[in-house]
Write an enzyme that holds these catalytic residues in place. Structure first.
Site, PDB file in Angstrom:
ATOM      1  N   THR A 184       0.859  -1.190   0.000  1.00  0.00           N
ATOM      2  CA  THR A 184       0.000   0.000   0.000  1.00  0.00           C
ATOM      3  C   THR A 184       0.894   1.238   0.000  1.00  0.00           C
ATOM      4  O   THR A 184       1.974   1.223   0.573  1.00  0.00           O
ATOM      5  CB  THR A 184      -0.888  -0.011   1.263  1.00  0.00           C
ATOM      6  OG1 THR A 184      -1.874  -1.019   1.098  1.00  0.00           O
ATOM      7  CG2 THR A 184      -1.571   1.325   1.516  1.00  0.00           C
ATOM      8  N   ARG A 212     -14.491  -6.926  -0.082  1.00  0.00           N
ATOM      9  CA  ARG A 212     -13.746  -6.495   1.120  1.00  0.00           C
ATOM     10  C   ARG A 212     -13.125  -5.099   0.920  1.00  0.00           C
ATOM     11  O   ARG A 212     -12.515  -4.808  -0.093  1.00  0.00           O
ATOM     12  CB  ARG A 212     -12.651  -7.509   1.406  1.00  0.00           C
ATOM     13  CG  ARG A 212     -11.808  -7.215   2.653  1.00  0.00           C
ATOM     14  CD  ARG A 212     -10.537  -6.493   2.308  1.00  0.00           C
ATOM     15  NE  ARG A 212      -9.662  -6.353   3.468  1.00  0.00           N
ATOM     16  CZ  ARG A 212      -8.586  -5.568   3.496  1.00  0.00           C
ATOM     17  NH1 ARG A 212      -8.268  -4.862   2.441  1.00  0.00           N
ATOM     18  NH2 ARG A 212      -7.854  -5.494   4.575  1.00  0.00           N
ATOM     19  N   VAL A 213     -13.292  -4.253   1.915  1.00  0.00           N
ATOM     20  CA  VAL A 213     -12.661  -2.938   1.923  1.00  0.00           C
ATOM     21  C   VAL A 213     -11.826  -2.828   3.193  1.00  0.00           C
ATOM     22  O   VAL A 213     -12.290  -3.205   4.272  1.00  0.00           O
ATOM     23  CB  VAL A 213     -13.737  -1.819   1.894  1.00  0.00           C
ATOM     24  CG1 VAL A 213     -13.087  -0.449   2.050  1.00  0.00           C
ATOM     25  CG2 VAL A 213     -14.538  -1.883   0.588  1.00  0.00           C
ATOM     26  N   GLY A 214     -10.609  -2.334   3.054  1.00  0.00           N
ATOM     27  CA  GLY A 214      -9.719  -2.211   4.210  1.00  0.00           C
ATOM     28  C   GLY A 214      -9.754  -0.812   4.797  1.00  0.00           C
ATOM     29  O   GLY A 214     -10.714  -0.052   4.646  1.00  0.00           O
ATOM     30  N   GLY A 237      -5.480  -4.367   7.363  1.00  0.00           N
ATOM     31  CA  GLY A 237      -6.486  -3.312   7.411  1.00  0.00           C
ATOM     32  C   GLY A 237      -7.590  -3.518   8.431  1.00  0.00           C
ATOM     33  O   GLY A 237      -8.086  -2.561   9.030  1.00  0.00           O
TER      34      GLY A 237
HETATM   35  N1  ASP Z   1      -3.916  -1.692   4.685  1.00  0.00           N
HETATM   36  C1  ASP Z   1      -4.165  -2.289   3.401  1.00  0.00           C
HETATM   37  C2  ASP Z   1      -5.496  -3.001   3.449  1.00  0.00           C
HETATM   38  O1  ASP Z   1      -5.783  -3.664   4.431  1.00  0.00           O
HETATM   39  C3  ASP Z   1      -3.110  -3.261   2.978  1.00  0.00           C
HETATM   40  C4  ASP Z   1      -1.683  -2.754   3.068  1.00  0.00           C
HETATM   41  O2  ASP Z   1      -1.387  -1.843   3.803  1.00  0.00           O
HETATM   42  O3  ASP Z   1      -0.813  -3.294   2.342  1.00  0.00           O
HETATM   43  O4  ASP Z   1      -6.224  -2.935   2.494  1.00  0.00           O
END
Ligand code: ASP
Length: 317
Positions: A184, A212-214, A237
């Site tokens: 990310t 799914r949403v993080g 997330g």
């Molecule tokens: N935080 C992001 C998510 O859960 C993933 C990541 O940080 O690589 O969608």
């Protein structure tokens, strides 16, 4: 006497994700290319600040550069979901106005951070998802759309195949995602007017299902900016949402008077792992203090301090 105040020093901090990043997993060539791409993103963001541009323009420019790199889990190079496609999330927030914009589950937006900004500036809403976000993008000639396969990269496809093989061998593998993500991207900038902005963008987590949403598009979880500081997170997330990571850091600064370093460490090294999650965050305050905290083996990161010193790093130094 000249009462006009001098322009303040500017600062920028970026991340390209935290996670299990071991030296022996990365070849010398990959390592060099990651440093180079982090450097390009710093250049893009800092050029904006240098010419007196806004923190908002700077974080958008830096995050677009990271989205365009295949090395990070955002834009081109985003992870695959369980259906072998990509659903992208992004957000922006401007501190002194507290305006924010975000998109989740978009599948055809080349640079989701720019659509998040358009939501903030050209819609009455903060967060648009899926088909509705695309309908909104269709009204904006400045938002480039691409086929979903544009985001494909061979290494992300291998990661999906490996995740699905693990899942077939052990159903519990789908539940334990510790360290199974990274890449990310995010940026926090302080401009010459003393304003702070934050942007964060992601493909989410490999093999994700059911829309799914993080934390990334959720203001207060993966992204925050106010008049004191800005924060961009990266990590598992679900835990970042449950810890309201970005807002908790800002609240510790605002209500307890914690330093940015103490506030960030309390959340990233305390609250998140105490709950069972992992990851990292970058943060920047109005004095130009930069914090990069992570409880994983590595976090791709880069910075330009108010005195102009800059650097990029991957591992714990
Ligand atoms: N935080 C992001 C998510 O859960 C993933 C990541 O940080 O690589 O969608």
């Amino acid at each position: 006497m000249n009462t006009k105040s001098q322009p303040r020093p500017v600062a920028l901090v970026i991340h390209g994700g935290a996670g299990v990043i071991e030296r022996d997993m990365l070849g010398a060539e990959d390592e060099r290319a990651i440093h180079a791409d982090l450097g390009k993103a710093l250049d893009a963001g800092h050029a904006v600040l240098d010419r007196g541009g806004s923190a908002l323009d700077a974080v958008e420019a830096a995050v677009r550069a990271l989205e365009d790199s295949p090395r990070f889990n955002a834009g081109h190079g985003a992870v695959f979901d369980a259906d072998g496609r990509h659903e992208l999330d992004a957000s922006v927030m401007e501190g002194h106005t507290r305006r924010a914009g975000a998109v989740a589950g978009v599948t055809s937006i080349r640079n989701p951070v720019s659509l998040a900004r358009a939501v903030m500036e050209h819609s009455p809403h903060v967060l648009l998802v899926g088909a509705g976000a695309k309908d909104f993008a269709d009204t904006r000639s400045d938002i480039e759309q691409v086929p979903n396969a544009y985001f494909d990269t061979p290494h992300r496809r291998r990661e999906l195949e490996q995740a699905q093989a693990r899942e077939r061998a052990d159903a519990d593998a789908a539940e334990n995602l510790k360290g199974k993500y990274f890449g990310t991207v995010g940026a926090v900038a302080l401009d010459a007017d003393g304003h702070i902005a934050t942007a964060t963008s992601t493909g989410g987590m490999t093999n994700k299902r059911w829309g799914r949403v993080g934390d990334t598009p959720l203001v207060g979880a993966g992204t925050w900016a106010d008049e004191r500081c800005g924060i961009s997170g990266t990590g598992w997330g679900e835990f970042f949402i449950r810890c309201a990571v970005a807002h908790d850091i800002a609240a510790r600064v605002a209500y307890r008077g914690d330093t940015l370093q103490a506030a960030t460490d309390a959340v990233i090294l305390g609250a998140v792992p105490d709950l069972g999650g992992d990851g990292g965050a970058i943060a920047l305050d109005r004095d130009g203090n930069i914090v990069m905290s992570f409880n994983t083996s590595g976090m791709y990161r880069g910075w330009v301090r108010p005195d102009g010193t800059r650097g990029t790093a991957i591992f714990r130094e």
